[in-house]
Design a protein around this motif. Structure first.
Motif, mmCIF file in Angstrom:
data_model
loop_
_atom_site.group_PDB
_atom_site.id
_atom_site.type_symbol
_atom_site.label_atom_id
_atom_site.label_comp_id
_atom_site.label_asym_id
_atom_site.label_seq_id
_atom_site.Cartn_x
_atom_site.Cartn_y
_atom_site.Cartn_z
ATOM 1 N N GLU A 1 47.419 41.703 60.920
ATOM 2 C CA GLU A 1 46.869 42.614 59.911
ATOM 3 C C GLU A 1 47.397 42.268 58.521
ATOM 4 O OE1 GLU A 1 45.382 46.115 57.862
ATOM 5 O OE2 GLU A 1 44.800 45.255 59.781
ATOM 6 N N ALA A 2 48.699 42.098 58.406
ATOM 7 C CA ALA A 2 49.310 41.798 57.109
ATOM 8 C C ALA A 2 48.820 40.455 56.567
ATOM 9 C CB ALA A 2 50.832 41.800 57.237
ATOM 10 N N PHE A 3 48.667 39.482 57.438
ATOM 11 C CA PHE A 3 48.185 38.154 57.053
ATOM 12 C C PHE A 3 46.787 38.244 56.449
ATOM 13 C CE2 PHE A 3 45.696 34.389 58.241
ATOM 14 C CZ PHE A 3 46.463 33.361 57.716
ATOM 15 N N LEU A 4 45.898 38.957 57.110
ATOM 16 C CA LEU A 4 44.516 39.075 56.645
ATOM 17 C C LEU A 4 44.412 39.907 55.368
ATOM 18 C CD1 LEU A 4 42.874 39.645 60.139
ATOM 19 C CD2 LEU A 4 42.581 37.620 58.697
ATOM 20 N N VAL A 5 45.155 40.985 55.297
ATOM 21 C CA VAL A 5 45.119 41.830 54.098
ATOM 22 C C VAL A 5 45.653 41.068 52.890
ATOM 23 C CG1 VAL A 5 46.095 43.896 53.014
ATOM 24 C CG2 VAL A 5 45.202 44.012 55.341
ATOM 25 N N ASP A 6 46.650 40.229 53.104
ATOM 26 C CA ASP A 6 47.186 39.418 52.006
ATOM 27 C C ASP A 6 46.114 38.475 51.460
ATOM 28 O OD1 ASP A 6 49.514 38.332 50.419
ATOM 29 O OD2 ASP A 6 48.964 36.522 51.526
ATOM 30 N N ILE A 7 45.345 37.863 52.349
ATOM 31 C CA ILE A 7 44.252 36.987 51.914
ATOM 32 C C ILE A 7 43.204 37.790 51.146
ATOM 33 C CG2 ILE A 7 42.293 35.612 52.742
ATOM 34 C CD1 ILE A 7 44.102 34.537 54.927
ATOM 35 N N PHE A 8 42.863 38.958 51.659
ATOM 36 C CA PHE A 8 41.890 39.825 50.984
ATOM 37 C C PHE A 8 42.362 40.155 49.568
ATOM 38 C CE2 PHE A 8 40.289 43.881 49.605
ATOM 39 C CZ PHE A 8 38.964 43.901 50.006
ATOM 40 N N LYS A 9 43.617 40.545 49.427
ATOM 41 C CA LYS A 9 44.137 40.949 48.119
ATOM 42 C C LYS A 9 44.173 39.778 47.140
ATOM 43 C CE LYS A 9 46.944 44.868 49.663
ATOM 44 N NZ LYS A 9 48.321 45.417 49.827
ATOM 45 N N LYS A 10 44.592 38.616 47.613
ATOM 46 C CA LYS A 10 44.629 37.451 46.732
ATOM 47 C C LYS A 10 43.229 37.098 46.245
ATOM 48 C CE LYS A 10 48.829 35.304 48.548
ATOM 49 N NZ LYS A 10 49.404 34.213 49.375
ATOM 50 N N ASP A 11 42.280 37.167 47.142
ATOM 51 C CA ASP A 11 40.890 36.870 46.796
ATOM 52 C C ASP A 11 40.370 37.839 45.734
ATOM 53 O OD1 ASP A 11 38.105 35.596 48.172
ATOM 54 O OD2 ASP A 11 37.880 37.541 47.213
ATOM 55 N N GLN A 12 40.537 39.116 45.970
ATOM 56 C CA GLN A 12 39.957 40.122 45.085
ATOM 57 C C GLN A 12 40.720 40.286 43.779
ATOM 58 O OE1 GLN A 12 36.803 41.954 45.855
ATOM 59 N NE2 GLN A 12 36.995 39.905 46.702
ATOM 60 N N ASN A 13 42.045 40.226 43.832
ATOM 61 C CA ASN A 13 42.826 40.349 42.598
ATOM 62 C C ASN A 13 42.489 39.230 41.632
ATOM 63 O OD1 ASN A 13 44.135 42.644 43.430
ATOM 64 N ND2 ASN A 13 45.968 41.593 44.151
ATOM 65 N N PHE A 14 42.334 38.045 42.167
ATOM 66 C CA PHE A 14 42.038 36.894 41.328
ATOM 67 C C PHE A 14 40.686 37.034 40.658
ATOM 68 C CE2 PHE A 14 42.683 32.245 40.634
ATOM 69 C CZ PHE A 14 44.003 32.347 40.236
ATOM 70 N N ARG A 15 39.708 37.520 41.408
ATOM 71 C CA ARG A 15 38.353 37.597 40.877
ATOM 72 C C ARG A 15 38.141 38.813 39.975
ATOM 73 N NH1 ARG A 15 37.829 34.255 45.066
ATOM 74 N NH2 ARG A 15 36.125 32.750 44.914
ATOM 75 N N LYS A 16 38.662 39.943 40.374
ATOM 76 C CA LYS A 16 38.373 41.178 39.644
ATOM 77 C C LYS A 16 39.311 41.405 38.468
ATOM 78 C CE LYS A 16 36.222 43.775 43.403
ATOM 79 N NZ LYS A 16 36.283 45.011 44.224
ATOM 80 N N ASN A 17 40.600 41.270 38.702
ATOM 81 C CA ASN A 17 41.573 41.627 37.674
ATOM 82 C C ASN A 17 41.942 40.459 36.769
ATOM 83 O OD1 ASN A 17 41.647 44.205 38.847
ATOM 84 N ND2 ASN A 17 43.250 43.587 40.269
ATOM 85 N N GLU A 18 42.389 39.372 37.377
ATOM 86 C CA GLU A 18 42.880 38.258 36.579
ATOM 87 C C GLU A 18 41.759 37.569 35.810
ATOM 88 O OE1 GLU A 18 45.637 35.682 38.613
ATOM 89 O OE2 GLU A 18 46.148 37.272 40.015
ATOM 90 N N LYS A 19 40.594 37.426 36.431
ATOM 91 C CA LYS A 19 39.480 36.776 35.747
ATOM 92 C C LYS A 19 39.078 37.556 34.505
ATOM 93 C CE LYS A 19 34.734 35.192 36.332
ATOM 94 N NZ LYS A 19 33.585 35.050 37.252
ATOM 95 N N SER A 20 38.970 38.873 34.646
ATOM 96 C CA SER A 20 38.594 39.713 33.513
ATOM 97 C C SER A 20 39.606 39.597 32.387
ATOM 98 C CB SER A 20 38.468 41.168 33.973
ATOM 99 O OG SER A 20 38.185 42.013 32.890
ATOM 100 N N SER A 21 40.878 39.585 32.739
ATOM 101 C CA SER A 21 41.933 39.501 31.733
ATOM 102 C C SER A 21 41.885 38.179 30.976
ATOM 103 C CB SER A 21 43.299 39.673 32.407
ATOM 104 O OG SER A 21 44.343 39.510 31.474
ATOM 105 N N VAL A 22 41.712 37.078 31.698
ATOM 106 C CA VAL A 22 41.671 35.758 31.063
ATOM 107 C C VAL A 22 40.445 35.634 30.163
ATOM 108 C CG1 VAL A 22 41.438 33.281 31.494
ATOM 109 C CG2 VAL A 22 43.003 34.638 32.880
#
Length: 201
Positions: free
Chosen positions: A50-71
């Motif tokens: 569970e933790a392994f999969l959720v970590d992948i989910f978070k990395k995927d979404q944080n990069f696209r939604k939060n970090e991309k917008s900021s950059v």
């Protein structure tokens, strides 16, 4: 919920287009395969998986939604900073692909009830980001099984198949008339020459 998945599909499509336009060399994963193999081998409890999969989910979404917008807001799409960002997330995507591939081969799709929504969505997100048609198609049996086991909904399967169709034929299959999503899914499976587990039932 349907609006969420269509918004997610738009973000994914934009990210994939940016990735293709910026990419000159094939991205390399940030983690070597032997390390990933060891990481997969260590997932010996449901909690660890569970933790392994959720970590992948978070990395995927944080990069696209939060970090991309900021950059984008700070530097703009024509900046070297944004190009560096694209290269970085290509590497993260490639690492996620390697991890999900290894996970699915060992454990199959996370369909069990104890998995959270994020854990169940993680493989779908990673596969949906792939731009190679044959690579996308190779994961259809996993997604099809997950759909029939109710780990994925019909909108998610529709988005994955529709995007695959777009990569193969050059246009997204928009249906202008009212329709049942499952009818479109069945049509896409036939058009893409895929075989569903329902065919053998």
């Amino acid at each position: 919920m349907r609006k969420f998945y269509f918004l997610l599909a738009f973000l994914i499509a934009t990210a994939c287009q940016n990735s293709q336009s910026q990419k000159k060399d094939s991205p390399k994963p940030t983690v070597e395969k032997p390390v990933i193999s060891s990481e997969i081998a260590a997932l010996n409890t449901p909690e660890k998986r569970e933790a392994f999969l959720v970590d992948i989910f978070k990395k995927d979404q944080n990069f696209r939604k939060n970090e991309k917008s900021s950059v984008l807001q700070t530097y703009g799409s024509d900046s070297e900073e944004y190009r560096d960002f694209i290269r970085q997330y290509q590497e993260i995507d490639e690492t996620n692909r390697e991890k999900i591939h290894a996970y699915l081969q060992k454990f199959g799709y996370p369909i069990d009830p104890e998995f959270s929504r994020k854990a169940k969505d993680a493989p779908w997100l990673v596969i949906h980001h792939m731009t190679d048609v044959q690579q996308r198609k190779s994961y259809f049996p996993y997604l099809d099984t997950a759909f029939h086991q109710k780990a994925l909904n019909v909108e998610q399967l529709d988005l994955y198949l529709g995007r695959t169709y777009e990569f193969q034929f050059g246009e997204y299959p928009h249906w202008k008339t009212r329709y049942k999503p499952i009818d479109k899914v069945e049509w896409l499976i036939e058009e893409l020459e895929l075989k569903s587990v329902s065919d053998s039932l």
